[in-house]
Each structure stands twice: as C-alpha cells, then as structure tokens.
Design a protein around this motif. Structure first.
Motif, PDB file in Angstrom:
ATOM      1  N   LEU A   1       0.851  -1.186   0.000  1.00  9.65           N
ATOM      2  CA  LEU A   1       0.000   0.000   0.000  1.00  9.65           C
ATOM      3  C   LEU A   1       0.887   1.236   0.000  1.00  9.65           C
ATOM      4  O   LEU A   1       1.878   1.299   0.737  1.00  9.65           O
ATOM      5  CB  LEU A   1      -0.923  -0.021   1.222  1.00  9.65           C
ATOM      6  N   ILE A   2       0.517   2.222  -0.815  1.00  8.74           N
ATOM      7  CA  ILE A   2       1.346   3.414  -1.006  1.00  8.74           C
ATOM      8  C   ILE A   2       0.523   4.673  -0.754  1.00  8.74           C
ATOM      9  O   ILE A   2      -0.570   4.826  -1.300  1.00  8.74           O
ATOM     10  CB  ILE A   2       1.921   3.451  -2.437  1.00  8.74           C
TER      11      ILE A   2
ATOM     12  N   ALA B   1      10.665  13.593 -11.622  1.00  8.02           N
ATOM     13  CA  ALA B   1      10.374  14.044 -10.263  1.00  8.02           C
ATOM     14  C   ALA B   1      11.531  13.727  -9.331  1.00  8.02           C
ATOM     15  O   ALA B   1      12.369  12.859  -9.601  1.00  8.02           O
ATOM     16  CB  ALA B   1       9.099  13.389  -9.742  1.00  8.02           C
ATOM     17  N   THR B   2      11.551  14.446  -8.225  1.00 10.24           N
ATOM     18  CA  THR B   2      12.408  14.156  -7.085  1.00 10.24           C
ATOM     19  C   THR B   2      11.478  13.931  -5.906  1.00 10.24           C
ATOM     20  O   THR B   2      10.633  14.787  -5.606  1.00 10.24           O
ATOM     21  CB  THR B   2      13.365  15.315  -6.780  1.00 10.24           C
ATOM     22  N   PHE B   3      11.600  12.781  -5.243  1.00 12.78           N
ATOM     23  CA  PHE B   3      10.674  12.471  -4.161  1.00 12.78           C
ATOM     24  C   PHE B   3      11.398  11.779  -3.020  1.00 12.78           C
ATOM     25  O   PHE B   3      12.503  11.243  -3.180  1.00 12.78           O
ATOM     26  CB  PHE B   3       9.513  11.606  -4.665  1.00 12.78           C
ATOM     27  N   GLU B   4      10.746  11.786  -1.863  1.00 15.81           N
ATOM     28  CA  GLU B   4      11.298  11.124  -0.689  1.00 15.81           C
ATOM     29  C   GLU B   4      10.507   9.861  -0.388  1.00 15.81           C
ATOM     30  O   GLU B   4       9.276   9.868  -0.451  1.00 15.81           O
ATOM     31  CB  GLU B   4      11.237  12.049   0.528  1.00 15.81           C
TER      32      GLU B   4
ATOM     33  N   ARG C   1       6.063  13.118  -1.292  1.00 15.40           N
ATOM     34  CA  ARG C   1       6.576  12.087  -0.395  1.00 15.40           C
ATOM     35  C   ARG C   1       5.797  10.802  -0.663  1.00 15.40           C
ATOM     36  O   ARG C   1       4.570  10.831  -0.814  1.00 15.40           O
ATOM     37  CB  ARG C   1       6.404  12.497   1.067  1.00 15.40           C
ATOM     38  N   MET C   2       6.483   9.669  -0.728  1.00 17.15           N
ATOM     39  CA  MET C   2       5.839   8.379  -0.912  1.00 17.15           C
ATOM     40  C   MET C   2       6.098   7.516   0.315  1.00 17.15           C
ATOM     41  O   MET C   2       7.252   7.255   0.672  1.00 17.15           O
ATOM     42  CB  MET C   2       6.368   7.668  -2.159  1.00 17.15           C
ATOM     43  N   ILE C   3       5.027   7.095   0.982  1.00 17.96           N
ATOM     44  CA  ILE C   3       5.141   6.208   2.134  1.00 17.96           C
ATOM     45  C   ILE C   3       4.688   4.824   1.697  1.00 17.96           C
ATOM     46  O   ILE C   3       3.556   4.658   1.216  1.00 17.96           O
ATOM     47  CB  ILE C   3       4.299   6.711   3.311  1.00 17.96           C
TER      48      ILE C   3
END
Length: 256
Positions: free
Chosen positions: A47-48, A93-96, A59-61
């Motif tokens: 799950l995201i 993109a740049t993501f965490e 941000r992606m958890i």
C-alpha cells in the motif's frame, strides 16, 4: 470513512495507491493488512500513500502487505505514475521515500527509478550472493527455476539466523541465460512469492554485472520484463536505474 483508491501494477507487483495529501489516512497496521488481503480486502502486495512534501515533488510512504516498511522499486515506479495523475509531476520528479530522496522519470512506456550507489556485493559462495539495494536481498543461482520450490526454500533462507538482526531478507532465485536473467522472488513483508520485485531485480542485475553482463541487464520476472542500468566503478556500482512499466488497473472506494 470512505476511502478512494487506485490499483496499480508494475510487472505483476501490485499496489493500492492513496492520495493522502490531506494526511487523513490512518496508518494502522491492521487496516493496511486488511486492505491488502486478497480475500477480505482490495488485495495487493503493498500500500502506497502519496503526500505533499515541503521541498520536493512529493513524499511516498510505502507499506508491505503485512504493514512493515521498506524501499520498493516497483512501488516507486507505480507511485510516480499515480503522482502524474494527481498533477503533482510531469515527466520527471524528485521524491522522498523510505530510505531517502530519489530521482525518477518517464521515458516512453517505461518509468526509470534511480537507486543509491552500491559498494558492497557479498559473494557467499559460487552460487549465492547478498546485496542490499535499499532492501536486503539474498540471491541463489539455480539451473532451472521451474525445478525450485520458491516458497519453502525462500522462506527458509528469509528466516536464517544470519539475517535475524535485520528482520530477515528477501530471497531471489536467478537463472542465468545468454541475453537475460530470469528470476523469481520470495518477498519479505509479503511472506510469499511475488510476480516481481524491483529492488530484487536490481540486486540480481548488479550481480550479473559482476559476472560479466553489460548494462542494461535484461531481467525476466514472472510478471514481465525489467531493465537494470548501471555504471561499474572501482568500488562498486553507480548511476543505478530500474526501468519497467507501471500501469493502472482500476480505481474504486471502500469503507474503512
């Protein structure tokens, strides 16, 4: 509470995607397990959550289906495609995410996800390796994947005392062919074989680089084909990219 979701898959590795920019999703392990359950929930390997980030594109958890967290390569590519539908990003993109900040981009039908440099490739013996590509991976080279009991052997290795201090390891079985490497994966956090594992494919691709394969290494999973791009340097590998498709399957709503 009515939860709207989208379902995505990357070479058969499937995920529940949730727009959580208002941060209203209750991050409870039992809820995540229920939603990922293939009989009593939506069904998924993970799950995201996509959230706003103060400095980056988003941000992606990421949660495995058991509620644990780890870096997920296929999930990162699906998360990017979902972020595109939310109009957060266009073609890059740049993501965490779990292990830090990553770059990602669209190139035709493929999404390219950049992983961190890898300097430690541990060869255990002539058939086994251990490589951490943001998630831990034990690799076993086999003659024929069809003759291998992926689940029972994968579960045995996943739970070796060697890996107890890091909550176990993912296990990849790799069949070396002339133009590609075929793999099957037992995934920690799912506790079963999955159709594909992005960080596992990357680990196998780097192992293949050690065995003389040139970049990009073609990786055939049970759910489709991936590419692992890299530059081999004196102390390991840099400029590592995992490339593959990320496709929306369906969307819907569920009461939680």
């Amino acid at each position: 509470m009515e939860l709207h979701f989208s379902k995505y898959q990357g070479t058969g590795n499937d995920f529940i995607l949730i727009d959580d920019r208002d941060q209203s999703f209750p991050q409870k392990i039992d809820l995540i397990q229920k939603l990922c359950d293939r009989k009593f929930g939506i069904g998924a390997d993970g799950l995201i959550l996509i959230q706003d980030h103060p400095n980056l594109d988003y941000r992606m958890i990421y949660f495995n289906s058991d509620g644990s967290q780890s870096l997920c390569g296929n999930g990162s590519r699906c998360g990017f495609s979902f972020a595109q539908t939310l109009k957060l990003v266009s073609d890059s993109a740049t993501f965490e995410t779990t292990d830090g900040i990553h770059q990602i981009r669209q190139d035709g039908k493929l999404v390219h996800f950049q992983l961190f440099d890898v300097s430690q490739l541990n060869q255990i013996n002539d058939k086994e390796w251990y490589i951490n590509t943001g998630s831990p991976h034990h690799i076993v080279i086999v003659e024929n994947l069809n003759d291998t009991d992926i689940v029972s052997e994968g579960r045995r290795i996943r739970n070796l005392t060697t890996y107890s201090s890091q909550n176990g390891t993912n296990v990849n079985f790799a069949q070396l062919l002339q133009s590609k490497v075929k793999i099957r994966t037992y995934e920690r956090g799912v506790e079963d074989e999955t159709l594909s594992c992005g960080t596992g494919a990357t680990a196998v691709g780097l192992m293949a680089g050690e065995l003389g394969y040139k970049s990009p290494v073609q990786i055939e999973t049970e759910g489709g084909n991936l590419e692992v791009h890299f530059k081999k340097v004196a102390d390991g590998y840099t400029d590592i990219w995992l490339a593959g498709p990320a496709e929306k399957v369906f969307e819907g709503s569920v009461t939680i």
